[in-house]
Scaffold this motif. Structure first.
Motif, mmCIF file in Angstrom:
data_model
loop_
_atom_site.group_PDB
_atom_site.id
_atom_site.type_symbol
_atom_site.label_atom_id
_atom_site.label_comp_id
_atom_site.label_asym_id
_atom_site.label_seq_id
_atom_site.Cartn_x
_atom_site.Cartn_y
_atom_site.Cartn_z
ATOM 1 N N ARG A 39 0.821 -1.212 0.000
ATOM 2 C CA ARG A 39 0.000 0.000 0.000
ATOM 3 C C ARG A 39 0.854 1.261 0.000
ATOM 4 N NH1 ARG A 39 -4.523 -2.053 4.456
ATOM 5 N NH2 ARG A 39 -5.904 -3.111 2.944
ATOM 6 N N ARG B 218 3.558 3.826 -8.700
ATOM 7 C CA ARG B 218 3.110 3.077 -9.876
ATOM 8 C C ARG B 218 4.174 2.086 -10.367
ATOM 9 N NH1 ARG B 218 -1.000 3.275 -8.399
ATOM 10 N NH2 ARG B 218 -2.815 4.439 -9.097
ATOM 11 N N GLU C 260 2.076 2.369 -3.538
ATOM 12 C CA GLU C 260 1.111 2.654 -4.598
ATOM 13 C C GLU C 260 1.306 3.997 -5.301
ATOM 14 O OE1 GLU C 260 -2.749 1.786 -2.960
ATOM 15 O OE2 GLU C 260 -2.364 -0.375 -2.953
ATOM 16 N N ILE D 201 -4.064 -4.715 -2.294
ATOM 17 C CA ILE D 201 -3.259 -3.620 -2.850
ATOM 18 C C ILE D 201 -3.582 -3.421 -4.324
ATOM 19 C CG2 ILE D 201 -1.414 -4.109 -1.194
ATOM 20 C CD1 ILE D 201 0.220 -5.331 -3.467
ATOM 21 N N ASP D 202 -3.195 -2.250 -4.843
ATOM 22 C CA ASP D 202 -3.462 -1.930 -6.247
ATOM 23 C C ASP D 202 -2.263 -2.172 -7.156
ATOM 24 O OD1 ASP D 202 -6.082 -1.173 -5.761
ATOM 25 O OD2 ASP D 202 -5.551 0.906 -5.322
ATOM 26 N N THR D 203 -1.070 -2.240 -6.606
ATOM 27 C CA THR D 203 0.101 -2.551 -7.418
ATOM 28 C C THR D 203 0.049 -4.025 -7.825
ATOM 29 O OG1 THR D 203 1.418 -0.900 -6.238
ATOM 30 C CG2 THR D 203 2.627 -2.569 -7.491
#
Length: 483
Positions: A301, A307, A304, A330-332
């Motif tokens: 997190r 990127r 992030e 998480i978004d990665t």
């Protein structure tokens, strides 16, 4: 004999030009040979097969694939390419040589113990032989022998049929293979920036960095429960501590945690690296250290804003449920797979939606065909494939052919960027890499041959150069896995 001279290819009675005269003499010579052999055949001294062999003895041919047999296998272990890499040479009864490579850091014996299983077999039957020897491979380096032999078999099959390996895998999706390289070292961020300019001038458009709790181990207040572990020795399996060996203790069992202060330090470091690299270049991350799922999510997190292209091997690959926890939190993008052998365990991760990307190392995952099968399955599920690699140009070219033939391929790792003489280890391609890409070769097999003069300079200290391996010729066990 009258009919012989009335055939369409009979010698002409006259010749008017030098070219015609040469054709006349050539045809007359061939006719004379055939005529002579016809008399010999009538007298019983030659068979039809012998006549055909004699007449066509100067006709160029790559090989007789149906009659190709494996006669020998030998190994030479190279060091510093960038790590240790056992190179396999498989010889045949027709003079064709196949090159393969055991995975970096693995024992050459993983390959040599397979010699008795492949002697006398036709190397063009790649999948059949692979199915017979794959039981002797396992995850990570233990797969190195099976995969190295499989590479050499494809090299031989391609040479026998005079086609590049990618063609035998179904053809190619691309003509160029994109590479990703490590970010360079630096004494400080200014030095790192100078070295990064060199990396960009080399043409690399995809990079990966290492960061993690190892860089925090000696700093107060950044880690909990790290004092009794050798956190800086992530790869040293020889050093034991009071709590055990850190390098061989699976991540969840160390109970090391990162503090807010430690997390802030990692954020500051990655932020500075990202600013120097720039946001137009994909930047992935690897080697975080051994910690639990909660810490992995916290680090994920925190990263992030930068990127990153992916976060690699946050926990061991076989903890499918833990990977799903991390990926969902998480978004990665998450990625793992460099130590997985065969497609079945990749399928488990993919079907569980546990990771965002797969990362096979062809020298562990099963070789060219098995890795393509892994990539194809992931592609059907919408999962991209990057490829891990840290060996010589022999193994790189196996990866290149597989990557060319697999639709969802993203980028191939190149650990030898800064190894002097790396590209000279083989002949057949010059240069191998060009501005961060490799052009897919159209030569038969893998497309390269070992440059023995150069490779000998990398021979591991105390090693032998493709010495006889007769002690491995005899099979001494039953291999059948069923009754």
């Amino acid at each position: 004999m009258k009919n012989f001279f009335t055939r369409a290819n009979a010698p002409k009675p006259s010749a008017h030009t030098p070219s015609d005269r040469r054709n006349f003499l050539r045809n007359a010579g061939l006719g004379g040979l055939s005529l002579g052999m016809t008399f010999e055949k009538l007298s019983g001294r030659f068979t039809t097969e012998q006549e055909l062999e004699f007449i066509t003895q100067k006709v160029p041919r790559d090989s007789k694939p149906a009659d190709l047999k494996i006669t020998d296998m030998r190994v030479a272990v190279l060091a510093g390419v960038p790590f240790s890499s056992p190179i396999i040479r498989i010889d045949t009864n027709q003079g064709l040589v196949g090159w393969g490579e055991v995975r970096d850091g693995a024992s050459a014996n993983y390959a040599l113990m397979l010699k008795s299983r492949i002697l006398g077999k036709n190397p063009c039957n790649v999948e059949q032989i692979f199915k017979q020897i794959k039981q002797f491979g396992n995850h990570s380096r233990a797969a190195g022998g099976v995969c190295g032999v499989e590479m050499a078999l494809w090299d031989l099959a391609g040479k026998a049929y005079n086609v590049p390996c990618y063609q035998m895998l179904g053809g190619k999706y691309r003509d160029f293979i994109r590479l990703y390289a490590d970010t360079p070292e630096g004494k400080d961020y200014d030095d790192f920036a100078k070295n990064m300019k060199v990396r960009k001038d080399q043409g690399y458009t995809f990079l990966k960095m290492d960061f993690g709790i190892g860089m925090l181990a000696d700093k107060p207040g950044m880690l909990v429960n790290a004092n009794n572990w050798s956190v800086k020795r992530q790869w040293d399996e020889k050093e034991m501590g009071k709590l055990g060996n850190y390098a061989s203790t699976k991540h969840p069992f160390t109970r090391i945690q990162i503090t807010k202060k430690g997390l802030d330090a990692l954020v500051d470091h990655v932020g500075k690296v990202r600013d120097i690299v720039g946001y137009d270049t994909p930047l992935a991350a690897d080697h975080f250290g051994h910690f639990d799922v909660n810490t992995a999510i916290q680090i994920g997190r925190a990263m992030e804003p930068f990127r990153l292209a992916w976060l690699e091997d946050l926990v061991p690959w076989f903890y499918t449920d833990q990977w799903k926890q991390i990926t969902d939190a998480i978004d990665t993008p998450t990625l793992t797979g460099e130590d997985i052998y065969l497609k079945e365990d990749f399928i488990k991760l993919i079907d569980a939606k546990a990771i965002d990307m797969i990362h096979p190392d062809l020298a562990s995952s099963g070789g060219l065909l098995e890795t393509k099968k892994i990539g194809d399955y992931a592609e059907e599920k919408g999962i991209p494939m990057a490829m891990h690699f840290a060996g010589s140009p022999i193994c790189m070219m196996a990866n290149v052919h597989c990557a060319a033939a697999t639709e969802n391929f993203v980028a191939l790792e190149h650990h030898g960027v800064d190894v002097t003489g790396w590209e000279d280890l083989v002949t057949g391609m010059k240069p191998i890499t060009d501005k961060g890409f490799v052009k897919v070769p159209d030569k038969p097999g893998l497309g390269v041959e070992l440059n023995e003069e150069v490779a000998k300079r990398f021979l591991k200290k105390g090693g032998t150069w493709f010495a006889p391996t007769d002690t491995w010729n005899t099979k001494d066990s039953a291999d059948r896995e069923w009754s």
